[in-house]
Write a protein that holds these residues in place. Sequence first.
Motif, PDB file in Angstrom:
ATOM      1  N   MET A  21       0.788  -1.224  -0.037  1.00 18.68           N
ATOM      2  CA  MET A  21       0.006   0.071   0.003  1.00 18.68           C
ATOM      3  C   MET A  21       0.746   1.290   0.036  1.00 18.68           C
ATOM      4  O   MET A  21       0.754   2.108  -0.948  1.00 18.68           O
ATOM      5  N   LEU A  22       1.815   1.351   1.013  1.00 19.33           N
ATOM      6  CA  LEU A  22       2.736   2.468   1.026  1.00 19.33           C
ATOM      7  C   LEU A  22       3.450   2.707  -0.256  1.00 19.33           C
ATOM      8  O   LEU A  22       3.411   3.724  -0.780  1.00 19.33           O
ATOM      9  N   LEU A  23       3.952   1.660  -1.069  1.00 16.30           N
ATOM     10  CA  LEU A  23       4.806   1.978  -2.065  1.00 16.30           C
ATOM     11  C   LEU A  23       4.021   2.221  -3.090  1.00 16.30           C
ATOM     12  O   LEU A  23       4.441   3.114  -4.002  1.00 16.30           O
ATOM     13  N   ARG A  24       2.773   1.623  -3.380  1.00 16.63           N
ATOM     14  CA  ARG A  24       1.994   1.869  -4.124  1.00 16.63           C
ATOM     15  C   ARG A  24       1.736   3.286  -4.375  1.00 16.63           C
ATOM     16  O   ARG A  24       1.217   4.137  -5.165  1.00 16.63           O
ATOM     17  N   LEU A  25       1.095   3.838  -3.133  1.00 15.62           N
ATOM     18  CA  LEU A  25       0.701   5.274  -2.969  1.00 15.62           C
ATOM     19  C   LEU A  25       1.670   6.155  -3.349  1.00 15.62           C
ATOM     20  O   LEU A  25       1.369   7.253  -4.193  1.00 15.62           O
ATOM     21  N   LEU A  26       2.902   5.944  -2.972  1.00 20.47           N
ATOM     22  CA  LEU A  26       4.149   6.988  -3.642  1.00 20.47           C
ATOM     23  C   LEU A  26       4.092   6.771  -5.071  1.00 20.47           C
ATOM     24  O   LEU A  26       4.432   7.930  -5.625  1.00 20.47           O
ATOM     25  N   ALA A  59      14.812   3.715   3.155  1.00 21.59           N
ATOM     26  CA  ALA A  59      16.035   4.157   2.212  1.00 21.59           C
ATOM     27  C   ALA A  59      15.855   4.019   0.855  1.00 21.59           C
ATOM     28  O   ALA A  59      16.041   4.895  -0.055  1.00 21.59           O
ATOM     29  N   HIS A  60      14.565   2.971   0.317  1.00 27.28           N
ATOM     30  CA  HIS A  60      14.321   2.820  -0.999  1.00 27.28           C
ATOM     31  C   HIS A  60      13.491   3.751  -1.391  1.00 27.28           C
ATOM     32  O   HIS A  60      13.614   4.568  -2.292  1.00 27.28           O
ATOM     33  N   ILE A  61      12.703   4.335  -0.475  1.00 30.18           N
ATOM     34  CA  ILE A  61      11.625   5.588  -0.595  1.00 30.18           C
ATOM     35  C   ILE A  61      12.831   6.782  -0.715  1.00 30.18           C
ATOM     36  O   ILE A  61      12.170   7.691  -1.541  1.00 30.18           O
ATOM     37  N   GLN A  62      13.339   7.168   0.027  1.00 33.73           N
ATOM     38  CA  GLN A  62      14.224   8.111   0.166  1.00 33.73           C
ATOM     39  C   GLN A  62      15.289   8.404  -1.049  1.00 33.73           C
ATOM     40  O   GLN A  62      15.421   9.398  -1.924  1.00 33.73           O
ATOM     41  N   GLU A  63      15.533   7.202  -1.607  1.00 31.88           N
ATOM     42  CA  GLU A  63      16.407   7.048  -2.970  1.00 31.88           C
ATOM     43  C   GLU A  63      15.353   7.711  -4.064  1.00 31.88           C
ATOM     44  O   GLU A  63      15.992   8.168  -4.813  1.00 31.88           O
ATOM     45  N   ASP A 165      -2.206 -10.221  -4.530  1.00 31.80           N
ATOM     46  CA  ASP A 165      -1.799  -8.973  -5.202  1.00 31.80           C
ATOM     47  C   ASP A 165      -0.742  -8.316  -4.760  1.00 31.80           C
ATOM     48  O   ASP A 165       0.075  -7.621  -5.299  1.00 31.80           O
ATOM     49  N   CYS A 166      -0.939  -7.901  -3.367  1.00 34.45           N
ATOM     50  CA  CYS A 166       0.188  -7.336  -2.464  1.00 34.45           C
ATOM     51  C   CYS A 166       1.374  -8.024  -2.575  1.00 34.45           C
ATOM     52  O   CYS A 166       2.557  -7.393  -2.764  1.00 34.45           O
ATOM     53  N   MET A 167       1.511  -9.304  -2.434  1.00 35.66           N
ATOM     54  CA  MET A 167       2.438 -10.052  -2.277  1.00 35.66           C
ATOM     55  C   MET A 167       3.183 -10.198  -3.896  1.00 35.66           C
ATOM     56  O   MET A 167       4.736  -9.891  -3.754  1.00 35.66           O
ATOM     57  N   ALA A 168       2.489 -10.118  -4.857  1.00 26.28           N
ATOM     58  CA  ALA A 168       3.003 -10.310  -6.354  1.00 26.28           C
ATOM     59  C   ALA A 168       3.274  -8.857  -6.584  1.00 26.28           C
ATOM     60  O   ALA A 168       4.817  -8.734  -7.277  1.00 26.28           O
ATOM     61  N   TYR A 169       2.963  -7.782  -6.038  1.00 24.03           N
ATOM     62  CA  TYR A 169       3.533  -6.336  -6.426  1.00 24.03           C
ATOM     63  C   TYR A 169       5.101  -6.278  -5.848  1.00 24.03           C
ATOM     64  O   TYR A 169       5.965  -5.761  -6.319  1.00 24.03           O
ATOM     65  N   LEU A 170       5.212  -6.707  -4.386  1.00 22.28           N
ATOM     66  CA  LEU A 170       6.545  -6.577  -3.832  1.00 22.28           C
ATOM     67  C   LEU A 170       7.428  -7.172  -4.430  1.00 22.28           C
ATOM     68  O   LEU A 170       8.537  -7.246  -4.369  1.00 22.28           O
ATOM     69  N   ASP A 171       6.954  -8.811  -4.819  1.00 18.20           N
ATOM     70  CA  ASP A 171       7.853  -9.919  -5.413  1.00 18.20           C
ATOM     71  C   ASP A 171       8.515  -9.239  -6.714  1.00 18.20           C
ATOM     72  O   ASP A 171       9.706  -9.186  -6.905  1.00 18.20           O
ATOM     73  N   GLU A 172       7.676  -8.438  -7.615  1.00 18.77           N
ATOM     74  CA  GLU A 172       8.064  -7.931  -8.785  1.00 18.77           C
ATOM     75  C   GLU A 172       9.079  -6.770  -8.589  1.00 18.77           C
ATOM     76  O   GLU A 172       9.908  -6.706  -9.159  1.00 18.77           O
ATOM     77  N   ALA A 173       8.859  -6.242  -7.498  1.00 24.64           N
ATOM     78  CA  ALA A 173       9.916  -4.883  -7.025  1.00 24.64           C
ATOM     79  C   ALA A 173      11.045  -5.484  -6.198  1.00 24.64           C
ATOM     80  O   ALA A 173      11.825  -4.718  -6.087  1.00 24.64           O
ATOM     81  N   GLY A 174      10.991  -6.775  -5.994  1.00 25.75           N
ATOM     82  CA  GLY A 174      12.087  -7.209  -5.364  1.00 25.75           C
ATOM     83  C   GLY A 174      11.997  -6.638  -3.593  1.00 25.75           C
ATOM     84  O   GLY A 174      13.221  -6.664  -3.026  1.00 25.75           O
ATOM     85  N   LEU A 175      10.978  -6.418  -3.173  1.00 25.68           N
ATOM     86  CA  LEU A 175      11.088  -5.986  -1.797  1.00 25.68           C
ATOM     87  C   LEU A 175      10.178  -6.696  -1.045  1.00 25.68           C
ATOM     88  O   LEU A 175       9.364  -6.029  -0.073  1.00 25.68           O
TER      89      LEU A 175
END
Length: 325
Positions: A21-26, A59-63, A165-175
Amino acid sequence: MEEHPTTGMVAFSGGKDSAAMLLRLLEMDDPQYPVTKITFADTGFEMPELIEYIRMIEAHIQEKYPEKDLKVDFVGSPKSWDDWFYGRVTRGVNKGKQRGAPLRAYPCYWAREAKVQPLQKAQADCDVVYIGIAADEAHRVGKKEDKRNDKNRYPLVDWGWSEKDCMAYLDEAGLVNELYVNFNRLGCFHCIKQPLDSWWSLWKGYPELWETAKHWDKESVKVSNHGLRSMKPGEDGYLLEELEARFKEGYKPLPKKGMYDCKSCKAVSFTATGQMKLEDFDSDEAIEVAYPQFIDDEPPACNMLAAPEYQQILNLIKLESDDDD
């Protein structure tokens, strides 16, 4: 012209749903979903990898989004675990008695002190709060007419994103949080409500944390005559030393839950959505007090499966058996 909120806080647990949720919002950068604050409630008993993951996401967000100038704010209880553990109950039938560990059949006082209340204080200066409830858990979304739900937003439900869907999203991003390799839940490593297979994973993979959990198990028996898992010390087979002996003999629990087990700490979302009130965390006033048989009749360690009739108490306090939020 519709007015959009200008400030928004993400209640970030480090679990898959809140992380996605956090990463997709950003990533969306939608003015309807402003993110100006990220807050993590640190209980002091988190798995080391969880803290590392929180820092990695930060760190990922700040970068990736330096212009947003975001960091993860850590909040916690103003009083220590020791203060509550060794403190005495102030009202009700147990007034004057030392608390010891939270009782498994009751809402957890440490979840209230270290998670719910710190997060409630942190959101005071924000227009909206984002809660990571997936679309396949939409029944947990708070009612609009409940004033406690005024600030809450559920982006995953809005988007139709399931837990998968959440797990797949993170998996694709390597996170993806690596803790999910060995655990199907995240939360305090000595959590009273974790399933037996989580206790086994703690014993097998984290000997130092296991020893800490055993310490608090023994201390709780000493001061309040119940352990972290055991309601009848020496009789029900649930003392951590007793479980350890069985683990060493080769016993490995199946990933099934007993009557009081939950896969993750739902205290924050249950309170935010109006399914629980702060008063429910006071064990002397909790709804389970009306049903003492659910404490007294927990099956012994040799009979791990919950009988169907015990589902009644789970329904009463709405502790659904879903995954981490």
